[in-house]
Write an enzyme that holds these catalytic residues in place. Structure first.
Site, PDB file in Angstrom:
ATOM      1  N   ASP A 192      52.225  24.869  42.451  1.00 48.55           N
ATOM      2  CA  ASP A 192      51.465  26.099  42.655  1.00 48.55           C
ATOM      3  C   ASP A 192      50.174  25.769  43.406  1.00 48.55           C
ATOM      4  OD1 ASP A 192      50.317  28.605  42.519  1.00 48.55           O
ATOM      5  OD2 ASP A 192      50.810  28.919  40.426  1.00 48.55           O
TER       6      ASP A 192
ATOM      7  N   ARG B 184      58.001  32.903  45.123  1.00 46.63           N
ATOM      8  CA  ARG B 184      58.978  32.552  44.082  1.00 46.63           C
ATOM      9  C   ARG B 184      60.233  33.412  44.171  1.00 46.63           C
ATOM     10  NH1 ARG B 184      55.844  29.342  40.503  1.00 46.63           N
ATOM     11  NH2 ARG B 184      53.876  29.169  41.621  1.00 46.63           N
TER      12      ARG B 184
ATOM     13  N   SER C 282      50.209  33.989  36.808  1.00 43.14           N
ATOM     14  CA  SER C 282      49.252  32.931  37.136  1.00 43.14           C
ATOM     15  C   SER C 282      48.310  32.636  35.974  1.00 43.14           C
ATOM     16  CB  SER C 282      48.445  33.314  38.379  1.00 43.14           C
ATOM     17  OG  SER C 282      49.270  33.347  39.523  1.00 43.14           O
TER      18      SER C 282
ATOM     19  N   ASN D 111      52.969  27.696  48.209  1.00 46.43           N
ATOM     20  CA  ASN D 111      52.147  28.060  49.372  1.00 46.43           C
ATOM     21  C   ASN D 111      51.085  26.994  49.554  1.00 46.43           C
ATOM     22  OD1 ASN D 111      51.279  30.545  47.098  1.00 46.43           O
ATOM     23  ND2 ASN D 111      49.777  28.970  47.594  1.00 46.43           N
TER      24      ASN D 111
END
Length: 486
Positions: A37, A81, A155, A286
């Site tokens: 992440d 995702r 998150s 990313n």
């Protein structure tokens, strides 16, 4: 007497053999997919990271293939995702941005995930880490093809706690108003809540231990292990084993623990006789969130970062290892993407692709060593709510006019867990030759009008298929997002 001794030894051997079961041969490889992440292209020592080492990840790359031109499908959490697990551009299936606890949408259960696809071949499926494709029960992993789940549903900064670890007391702060305590979910139920930074510190080790246990439990049948780490997303968390161990500081500590985690996975595979029949994939969702300064990663010199369609936002490391199938020490510079993992696994495992359209292309030929030509010719850079911001053919990239408010250029980053400000940038039509200009510094559209004309036609094809909010155009082949059943 001697005959009796021989018979006794033979009986003892057979008894021991019957109590130890060798891992059964399987027709398809085990799959381990490790998804980081906000880890940047430059965050491995093999891609230039400084002041810490990632020896296990470097070894993973040396024993397999390292992709140097590998793109996340979109430069933000949920969208990326969704694409990984379905092989679809996220806007094709209605997923945009980063879903938060207030939203009542998620990945539609009609979409086929990698887990559902592999269960058709009898795979055991487990996910340990961040989900972020809908936190309501109907969208959680057990309803999307997974047998086991332990992790956070979105998150790790979506909680009512500030970046210094203190509870937010300002009643006007949107995080105080919107975010509940961060849940740690096991299967379909909340196991506990994470209420402070100490709770974040345990996540990498916790996920690793569960992943190791999953491998051991399923060593006698094929399995799909999905390990989407919460790190290196802020707030950073690291166990006492690695805290203060790197010269770089907290971010380096976190990367060292991630590297340890990969080492534990590889060690477990070898100890259980699975080393040669397991495809291991390591990549990121990313690029880095670089306005967090020393708590953010590195793009390795690529332009911009997370939340942008410049290469720093979407080009990520990708390592794959599959002994006996992927040649050791292979480097692939061809255009590839997380979109391509889904159809490639389908080809490897002999499963059918979904009837609905997907966007990934199968790249098994690259993995086997034919790295001179990519099956993928084009790529669409979407962001925000279905905005087409760039298109690409091979190494040519055409930036399309757009406005973005997450620029890191011309502003100072924050530090020690707190973010700096963003810049607001207006992008004009520009053409970049990424073969010579990976930093996207030099606009060469006047020198190559024929390439511009071709890529404008590619953009029109994308808009017809997927739409473009910038031109108020709806795509013909988009599907609905999942909506919570009241």
């Amino acid at each position: 007497m001697r005959l009796n001794l021989i018979l006794l030894l033979a009986f003892t051997f057979l008894l021991g053999a019957s109590s130890w079961k060798k891992p059964a041969a399987v027709s398809s490889p085990n799959i381990v997919l490790i998804f980081m992440d906000d880890m940047g292209y430059g965050d491995l020592t093999s891609t230039g990271a400084l002041d810490y080492q990632t020896p296990n990840l470097d070894k993973l790359g040396m024993e397999g293939i390292r992709f140097t031109n590998f793109l996340a499908a979109q430069a933000v959490c949920s969208a990326s995702r969704a694409a990984l697990l379905t092989g679809c551009y996220p806007n094709r299936i209605g997923i945009a941005g980063a879903l938060d606890p207030s939203q009542k949408i998620g990945l539609h259960t009609d979409e086929l995930t990698i887990a559902e696809m592999l269960k058709q071949k009898g795979y055991a499926t487990g996910i340990f880490g961040k989900w972020h494709l809908g936190h309501h029960k109907q969208f959680l992993p057990l309803q999307q093809g997974f047998d086991e789940y332990l992790g956070i549903p979105y998150s790790n900064d979506m909680w009512p706690v500030d970046y210094d670890g203190k509870p937010i007391v300002n009643e006007n702060d949107y995080r105080k108003q919107t975010y509940p305590a961060l849940p740690l979910i096991e299967n379909n139920d909340t196991k506990e809540t994470i209420n402070d930074l100490a709770g974040q510190d345990k996540l990498t080790t916790l996920y690793t231990e569960r992943a190791v246990g999953f491998i051991k439990k399923n060593r006698n049948k094929p399995f799909f292990l999905y390990l989407p780490h919460a790190m290196t997303h802020v707030p950073l968390g690291v166990s006492a084993r690695f805290k203060g161990k790197s010269k770089q500081g907290m971010y380096g500590d976190v990367m060292m623990e991630i590297d340890w985690s990969v080492g534990q996975i590889m060690k477990t595979l070898k100890e259980n006789g699975l080393d040669k029949n397991t495809l291991v994939i390591f990549t990121s969702d990313n690029g880095p969130w670089i306005n967090f300064g020393n708590h953010g990663g590195s793009t390795g010199g690529l332009r911009e970062g997370k939340g942008t369609v410049f290469e720093g936002g979407q080009r990520v490391p990708c390592l794959m290892r599959w002994k006996g199938t992927i040649p050791e020490g292979l480097i692939c510079n061809q255009l590839t993407s997380t979109l391509d993992i889904f159809p490639t696994l389908a080809r490897i495992c002999g499963t059918a692709l979904p009837d609905q359209k997907i966007d990934g292309v199968e790249i098994l030929s690259l993995m086997k060593g034919n790295v001179t030509e990519s099956p993928r010719k084009y790529f669409y850079y979407y962001y925000a709510y279905n905005e087409l911001r760039a298109v690409r053919r091979d190494n040519w990239k055409l930036m399309l006019p757009h406005q973005y408010e997450r620029s890191y250029e011309g502003v100072l980053p924050g530090n020690n867990g707190f973010a700096g400000k963003y810049g607001n940038i207006s992008v004009q039509l520009a053409l970049y030759d990424l073969r010579r200009d990976a930093g996207e510094e030099y606009d060469v559209k006047l020198q190559h009008p024929e390439i511009v004309a071709e890529l404008l036609k590619v953009a029109d094809v994308a808009r017809e298929d997927l739409g473009d909010a910038l031109q108020k155009k709806e795509g013909k082949n988009v599907r609905p997002v999942g909506v919570l059943k009241e």
